[in-house]
Write an enzyme that holds these catalytic residues in place. Structure first.
Site, PDB file in Angstrom:
ATOM      1  N   GLY A 232       0.831  -1.209   0.000  1.00 47.40           N
ATOM      2  CA  GLY A 232       0.000   0.000   0.000  1.00 47.40           C
ATOM      3  C   GLY A 232       0.855   1.245   0.000  1.00 47.40           C
ATOM      4  N   ALA A 233       0.157   2.395  -0.002  1.00 52.22           N
ATOM      5  CA  ALA A 233       0.887   3.661   0.021  1.00 52.22           C
ATOM      6  C   ALA A 233       0.325   4.529   1.125  1.00 52.22           C
ATOM      7  CB  ALA A 233       0.728   4.359  -1.324  1.00 52.22           C
TER       8      ALA A 233
ATOM      9  N   GLU B 150       0.812   8.313   3.520  1.00 58.11           N
ATOM     10  CA  GLU B 150       1.098   9.716   3.223  1.00 58.11           C
ATOM     11  C   GLU B 150       2.601   9.957   3.109  1.00 58.11           C
ATOM     12  OE1 GLU B 150       0.343  12.463   6.321  1.00 58.11           O
ATOM     13  OE2 GLU B 150       0.790  14.151   5.029  1.00 58.11           O
TER      14      GLU B 150
ATOM     15  N   GLU C 101       5.816   4.223   1.029  1.00 57.85           N
ATOM     16  CA  GLU C 101       5.175   2.927   0.797  1.00 57.85           C
ATOM     17  C   GLU C 101       4.967   2.147   2.095  1.00 57.85           C
ATOM     18  OE1 GLU C 101       8.110   1.476  -1.840  1.00 57.85           O
ATOM     19  OE2 GLU C 101       6.955   2.012  -3.624  1.00 57.85           O
ATOM     20  N   VAL C 102       3.951   1.260   2.051  1.00 64.09           N
ATOM     21  CA  VAL C 102       3.760   0.298   3.145  1.00 64.09           C
ATOM     22  C   VAL C 102       4.067  -1.071   2.553  1.00 64.09           C
ATOM     23  CG1 VAL C 102       2.160  -0.643   4.863  1.00 64.09           C
ATOM     24  CG2 VAL C 102       1.921   1.741   4.115  1.00 64.09           C
TER      25      VAL C 102
ATOM     26  N   ASP D 217     -10.068   9.516  14.907  1.00 65.16           N
ATOM     27  CA  ASP D 217     -10.299   9.069  13.534  1.00 65.16           C
ATOM     28  C   ASP D 217     -10.668   7.595  13.518  1.00 65.16           C
ATOM     29  OD1 ASP D 217     -10.553   9.287  10.816  1.00 65.16           O
ATOM     30  OD2 ASP D 217      -8.406   9.227  10.387  1.00 65.16           O
TER      31      ASP D 217
END
Ligand code: ADE
Length: 685
Positions: free
Chosen positions: A329-330, A332, A335-336, A447
């Site tokens: 994933g990406a 902020e 990359e993850v 959040d």
């Protein structure tokens, strides 16, 4: 001389009692009075040890087939209470009994119900109350003597008669109470009683039913519903608690200081106290008073140098121990990835690795590591676990436990309709437990949303995405408010949107939205409504309707989380124990909202819905315009007809996709609720 007469009394009355039923049988009278229209009637009396003190049994007991006009010489008695002396008077009657002036001829039998019925319910606790509801819970009876079938909760408003208050003291409490009462049943040792009046006292008593019959009623408990001003009262209460704690704390401090001075340990104490971070922890943090034994969250921003915070709460990992496998994933900041972490002497474990992409400025590095400083303070099975950080080499990384099923919203969307209600409640329980831990630590998430919950291969849900303001920058759902803050409107409590009053109570609101997301398999809250419309609808009192297939008890809980007055919302500890009770008694999840919300059958009772003149407008409003022809072709041409549709009708006219069925059903439920609301208020549409 009359040619016929009343019969003599029945003879040879015998009884046969088992756990649930008492059978009374007798022989016909020796003299039928010269008539063939013989019937029997049975009167039940409850007698104390003194047989002269008997009272009529009242409504609790049932006779099958009935207690008067019996043709056969037997009757079954149900719903009796154990350990009571019942006296049954059995009278034979015929067509002239009513005309006779001679005393009634009956035969009496006394039965003591000493079978193993359940013992009484003890203490009944009020878990929470809103203006219109009260949630109660209680312990199972100490000696249920068999499987508990359900509980009967009897309640009535405690009213004072219309007499001058000066005379009230002449009346006993029972005489104040209304004769009419309501009752409800619950499979679990808890209930949410709804439909109550605000700021009103109610009397509750509860009995349990097992295969051996009913227990007696518990003692009476008096609880009051909330009112609009109780917020202020609760806040004042909090101030009082804080003030008392502060005074107590101060006294303790004085005593300890004297003790240290006297014992000469002052130097050691002062030195120890001077350790700067210790000093920081000893103070009021994040609006919470610290009590001994309570771990409290420390805001990394209170460190002059936030990089100190990260090293206090996170382990530095040697990058040679990390094996990056693939990008998943990406974020902020970069990359993850997924990968493996090797710890000396331990097995390799799967991990997720968040990276900080090159070319960052100091502030970005600090914001990135902030999340690790927060996560590193937590240790709970429902909070994502931090393995460590890489800060001494490039790229800077945050390493956390790997959650095989990714984020909860996309996971549910991918597996729409695949789980049992108990599995879904299990997920919600996990999230509530994680949130209870965070609120106990004094951490406010701000959040909480299904997209910020991660799911592992055992369906365990863990709260993730920490970082306060930073996460909101990161969150694509967050929108700028008029006050300039960036807030995920659909998930956020009104007071947090309006004046940034974030608290554990605003997290509870968001939790209610997560419940809704889970029960609707990842549907978007408020669908395509604009943020502005969401804010206005909430302000007007509208709330999300129950998703299709949602147990009524869960929707009730959601509605409690969405109370305007934040002090009326349940605490996470209440939510966890409520969900635990539901899980322990799965039958409490069987009543679905759609089972309760049925429309009246007679056409005259249904007013046309005021806002949608046509079916076509309504379908457009919920973005289901593609089904207009299906509705028309099947004859559903007016909202009046549409409002009567069942889920089967909706499927039958060709709405095949489960997500679309869900959206239509949810919208119909909102409309029905709205209409009931209008009808209740006596408005004419
Ligand atoms: N995406 C973000 N964090 C993750 C994690 N810990 N496991 C799996 N996927 C993730």
């Amino acid at each position: 001389m009359a040619c016929t007469r009343p019969p003599s009394a029945p003879r040879n009355v015998i009884f046969n009692i088992n756990e649930t039923a008492l059978l009374l049988e007798w022989s016909p009278p020796s003299d039928t009075g010269g008539r063939k229209d013989l019937t029997y009637s049975v009167i039940c009396k409850k007698c104390g040890s003194d047989a002269s003190q008997c009272e009529i049994c009242g409504g609790g007991i049932r006779f099958v087939p009935r207690h008067t006009g019996l043709i056969n010489s037997s009757v079954t008695v149900l719903d009796f209470v154990s350990h009571v002396n019942y006296t049954f008077e059995i009278e034979a009657m015929n067509g002239v009994s009513e005309l006779s002036f001679s005393p009634k001829q009956f035969t009496a039998i006394t039965v003591t119900t000493d079978q193993d019925a359940p013992s009484l319910i003890g203490m009944v606790r009020k878990d929470w109350a809103s203006q219109n509801s009260i949630a109660l819970s209680w312990q199972e009876p100490d000696f249920p003597n068999g499987a508990i079938l359900d509980y009967e909760i009897k309640y009535y408003e405690k009213v004072y008669p219309r007499i001058a208050p000066a005379f009230w003291h002449y009346l006993r409490v029972e005489e104040h109470e209304q004769l009419s009462y309501s009752s409800t049943r619950s499979k679990a040792p808890s209930v949410i009683v709804t439909g109550l009046k605000p700021a009103t006292k109610y009397i509750f008593h509860i009995r349990v039913r097992t295969a051996t019959g009913y227990s007696g009623y518990s003692q009476k408990f008096e609880f009051e519903t909330g009112d609009e001003t109780s917020d202020i009262a609760a806040e004042q209460g909090q101030i009082l608690v804080i003030a008392t704690a502060a005074v107590g704390g101060f006294t303790l401090l004085v005593i300890l200081t004297l003790f240290f001075l006297i014992t000469g340990r002052c130097q050691w104490y002062i030195k120890a106290k001077m350790k700067s971070e210790e000093k920081r922890r000893a103070h009021l943090q994040n609006g919470h008073l610290r009590f001994p034994g309570t771990k409290t969250y420390i805001d990394p921003d209170t460190y002059e140098d936030p990089s100190l915070a990260v090293h206090e709460f996170a382990k530095e990992i040697d990058p040679s121990r990390i094996r990056i496998e693939r990008v998943i994933g990406a974020g902020e900041f970069g990359e993850v990835c997924s990968g493996r972490l090797k710890t000396p002497g331990k097995r390799e474990i799967p991990v997720a690795i968040k990276t900080l992409k090159g070319g960052y400025v100091d502030r970005q590095r600090r914001d990135f590591l902030r999340e690790a400083s927060i996560m590193g303070q937590f240790d709970h099975p429902n909070i994502i676990r931090l393995e460590g950080v890489v800060t001494k080499s490039r790229p800077v990384m945050i390493v956390v436990e790997y959650m095989e099923n990714g984020s909860l919203d996309s996971f549910l969307r991918k597996h729409d309709g695949h789980f049992t209600v108990i599995q879904l409640v299990g997920m919600l329980r996990g999230i509530a437990s994680g949130m209870k831990y965070l609120s106990d630590m004094g951490y406010v998430h701000r959040d909480l949303a299904a997209r910020n919950i991660l799911v592992n291969s055992n369906l365990m849900c863990k709260v993730s995405d920490f970082g306060l303001s930073r996460v909101l920058e990161d969150d694509p759902e967050a929108a700028y408010t008029t006050s300039g803050g960036k807030i995920p409107i659909r998930w956020t409590a009104p007071e947090a949107i309006a004046y940034r009053k974030f608290s554990s109570a605003s997290d509870t609101w968001s939790y209610g939205i997560v419940m809704w997301e889970v029960m609707s398999y990842g549907e978007r809250p408020y669908w395509e409504m604009s943020n502005q419309d969401v804010i206005l609808s909430i302000e007007e009192g509208y709330r999300l309707p129950a998703p299709m297939g949602c147990p009524a008890s869960l929707h009730q809980l959601m509605l409690h989380c969405w109370q305007k007055e934040r002090n009326h919302r349940p605490k996470f500890t209440d939510i966890v124990s409520f969900l635990d009770k539901l899980i322990r008694n799965p039958s409490s999840l069987h009543t679905l909202v759609e089972d309760i919300l049925v429309m009246p059958d007679s056409p005259g009772e249904v007013p046309e819905y005021p806002f949608f003149v046509s079916v076509s407008d309504w379908l457009d409003s919920i973005k289901m315009g593609q089904y207009k022809t299906n509705f028309m072709a099947a004859g559903y041409t007016t909202m009046d007809l549409v409002l009567r549709m069942s889920i089967d009708d909706i499927r039958r006219i060709g709405v095949v996709l489960i997500g679309h069925q869900r959206r239509i059903v949810s919208s119909l439920q909102t409309l029905r609720l709205h209409m009931m609301h209008i009808q209740e208020k006596g408005f004419h549409v």
